[in-house]
Design a protein around this motif. Structure first.
Motif, PDB file in Angstrom:
ATOM      1  N   CYS A   1     -20.647 -24.351  10.607  1.00  0.00           N
ATOM      2  CA  CYS A   1     -21.069 -24.343   9.201  1.00  0.00           C
ATOM      3  C   CYS A   1     -19.825 -24.489   8.325  1.00  0.00           C
ATOM      4  CB  CYS A   1     -21.795 -23.044   8.863  1.00  0.00           C
ATOM      5  SG  CYS A   1     -22.422 -23.005   7.151  1.00  0.00           S
TER       6      CYS A   1
ATOM      7  N   SER B   1     -32.077 -24.607  12.813  1.00  0.00           N
ATOM      8  CA  SER B   1     -31.336 -23.795  11.858  1.00  0.00           C
ATOM      9  C   SER B   1     -29.875 -23.741  12.270  1.00  0.00           C
ATOM     10  CB  SER B   1     -31.980 -22.396  11.789  1.00  0.00           C
ATOM     11  OG  SER B   1     -31.402 -21.599  10.788  1.00  0.00           O
TER      12      SER B   1
ATOM     13  N   GLU C   1     -25.145 -24.617  10.168  1.00  0.00           N
ATOM     14  CA  GLU C   1     -25.695 -25.688   9.329  1.00  0.00           C
ATOM     15  C   GLU C   1     -26.064 -26.863  10.227  1.00  0.00           C
ATOM     16  OE1 GLU C   1     -27.310 -28.121   7.389  1.00  0.00           O
ATOM     17  OE2 GLU C   1     -26.740 -26.429   6.116  1.00  0.00           O
TER      18      GLU C   1
ATOM     19  N   LEU D   1     -27.195 -29.795   9.763  1.00  0.00           N
ATOM     20  CA  LEU D   1     -26.815 -31.147   9.368  1.00  0.00           C
ATOM     21  C   LEU D   1     -25.337 -31.432   9.631  1.00  0.00           C
ATOM     22  CD1 LEU D   1     -28.919 -31.708   6.134  1.00  0.00           C
ATOM     23  CD2 LEU D   1     -29.379 -32.479   8.468  1.00  0.00           C
ATOM     24  N   GLN D   2     -24.586 -30.433  10.057  1.00  0.00           N
ATOM     25  CA  GLN D   2     -23.221 -30.700  10.499  1.00  0.00           C
ATOM     26  C   GLN D   2     -23.256 -31.474  11.820  1.00  0.00           C
ATOM     27  OE1 GLN D   2     -20.116 -27.776   9.682  1.00  0.00           O
ATOM     28  NE2 GLN D   2     -19.467 -27.869  11.802  1.00  0.00           N
TER      29      GLN D   2
ATOM     30  N   LEU E   1     -36.668 -27.990   9.128  1.00  0.00           N
ATOM     31  CA  LEU E   1     -35.208 -28.029   9.043  1.00  0.00           C
ATOM     32  C   LEU E   1     -34.764 -26.973   8.055  1.00  0.00           C
ATOM     33  CD1 LEU E   1     -32.499 -29.572   9.659  1.00  0.00           C
ATOM     34  CD2 LEU E   1     -33.009 -30.940   7.616  1.00  0.00           C
ATOM     35  N   ASP E   2     -33.953 -26.025   8.528  1.00  0.00           N
ATOM     36  CA  ASP E   2     -33.438 -24.934   7.698  1.00  0.00           C
ATOM     37  C   ASP E   2     -32.001 -25.270   7.329  1.00  0.00           C
ATOM     38  OD1 ASP E   2     -32.756 -22.569   6.491  1.00  0.00           O
ATOM     39  OD2 ASP E   2     -32.937 -21.335   8.290  1.00  0.00           O
ATOM     40  N   THR E   3     -31.724 -25.547   6.052  1.00  0.00           N
ATOM     41  CA  THR E   3     -30.425 -26.080   5.664  1.00  0.00           C
ATOM     42  C   THR E   3     -30.000 -25.602   4.280  1.00  0.00           C
ATOM     43  OG1 THR E   3     -29.206 -28.139   5.193  1.00  0.00           O
ATOM     44  CG2 THR E   3     -31.578 -28.157   4.802  1.00  0.00           C
ATOM     45  N   SER E   4     -28.681 -25.568   4.080  1.00  0.00           N
ATOM     46  CA  SER E   4     -28.136 -25.288   2.752  1.00  0.00           C
ATOM     47  C   SER E   4     -28.153 -26.534   1.876  1.00  0.00           C
ATOM     48  CB  SER E   4     -26.685 -24.798   2.882  1.00  0.00           C
ATOM     49  OG  SER E   4     -25.832 -25.876   3.276  1.00  0.00           O
TER      50      SER E   4
ATOM     51  N   THR F   1     -26.319 -30.185  -2.704  1.00  0.00           N
ATOM     52  CA  THR F   1     -27.591 -29.486  -2.489  1.00  0.00           C
ATOM     53  C   THR F   1     -28.625 -29.905  -3.522  1.00  0.00           C
ATOM     54  OG1 THR F   1     -26.537 -27.564  -1.481  1.00  0.00           O
ATOM     55  CG2 THR F   1     -28.722 -27.226  -2.451  1.00  0.00           C
TER      56      THR F   1
END
Length: 244
Positions: free
Chosen positions: A30, A77, A80, A82-83, A104-107, A149
């Motif tokens: 992350c 999750s 992060e 998407l990294q 999808l659990d993301t910041s 974001t």
């Protein structure tokens, strides 16, 4: 092509990380260092175990029957996720091919890394919106900009992707009514948000910091009173949003 990802751990949950019973895979790595993070053990990719998509799907298969009966699915999750966008995309498509609901659990910080193909395999996005204000966002995360974001949320709405927005209420950090109102105004602009979750800060992850030799940044912060949590929820409700 053999695609591997660094997977920190996986678990099951009910109704928290998406509808129904969920298989939740936590990817390692992350870029943010949120002051209230309860999983500092997921910050670095080296803390994960390299797995192929087939490896991870074999774990999903152990719970698949119960997941489908409950109307649940899989949630990716982190850290992060998407990294590790390539791995995330491949895994989500594999789950979708098995007829599983995907979340999808993301910041959203790495939202620009999410290809249209990745998002095409996502049924629900759990979007963590920490602040709309750039200065507050930096205080919360220790790094980075809020613009990615906000841009990602608008893109999801344009793609008609359902969202659950999450916001952590932290006394002295994110609980200023102006900060909450700014987030609420932004969320109200996104027509595909199905609900907002106002989550009260807690110190349940403090022992993880101690275990890896770090000091918990908010060790002296007291969780918000229920009245304060409800007041924050009311700010979102005033904009016509469904709040839990």
């Amino acid at each position: 092509m053999r695609i591997e990802g660094a997977v920190h751990s996986f678990d099951t949950s009910i109704g928290v990380d998406g509808p129904g019973t969920r298989f939740v895979a936590f990817l390692a790595g992350c870029p943010l260092r949120c002051r209230y993070c309860h999983s500092p053990d997921t910050w670095y990719r080296r803390s994960g175990t390299l797995m192929t998509v087939d490896d991870l799907m074999s774990q999903v298969a152990r719970y698949e029957r119960f997941i489908k009966v409950s109307g649940g699915g899989v949630t990716l999750s982190g850290g992060e996720p998407l990294q590790q966008a390539r791995f995330a995309e491949a895994f989500l498509h594999a789950a979708r091919m098995r007829g599983l609901h995907t979340a999808l659990d993301t910041s959203g910080f790495y939202g620009d890394r999410a290809s249209d193909a990745l998002l095409d395999a996502v049924d629900l996005v759990l979007l963590d919106v920490k602040s709309r204000d750039p200065a507050t966002y930096r205080r919360v995360t220790g790094t980075g900009e809020v613009a990615p974001t906000l841009r990602f949320g608008r893109r999801l709405a344009t793609l008609h992707k359902p969202m659950w927005v999450r916001f952590v209420l932290v006394p002295g950090l994110t609980d200023d009514p102006a900060n909450v109102a700014g987030i609420a105004d932004y969320v109200a602009e996104l027509p595909t948000v199905e609900r907002v979750e106002v989550l009260p800060f807690h110190r349940l992850g403090q022992h993880k910091y101690e275990a890896i030799g770090l000091e918990f940044p908010l060790r002296d912060t007291v969780p918000p009173a229920e009245e304060a949590v409800e007041a924050a929820r009311d700010i979102f409700r005033a904009r016509g949003l469904t709040v839990t």
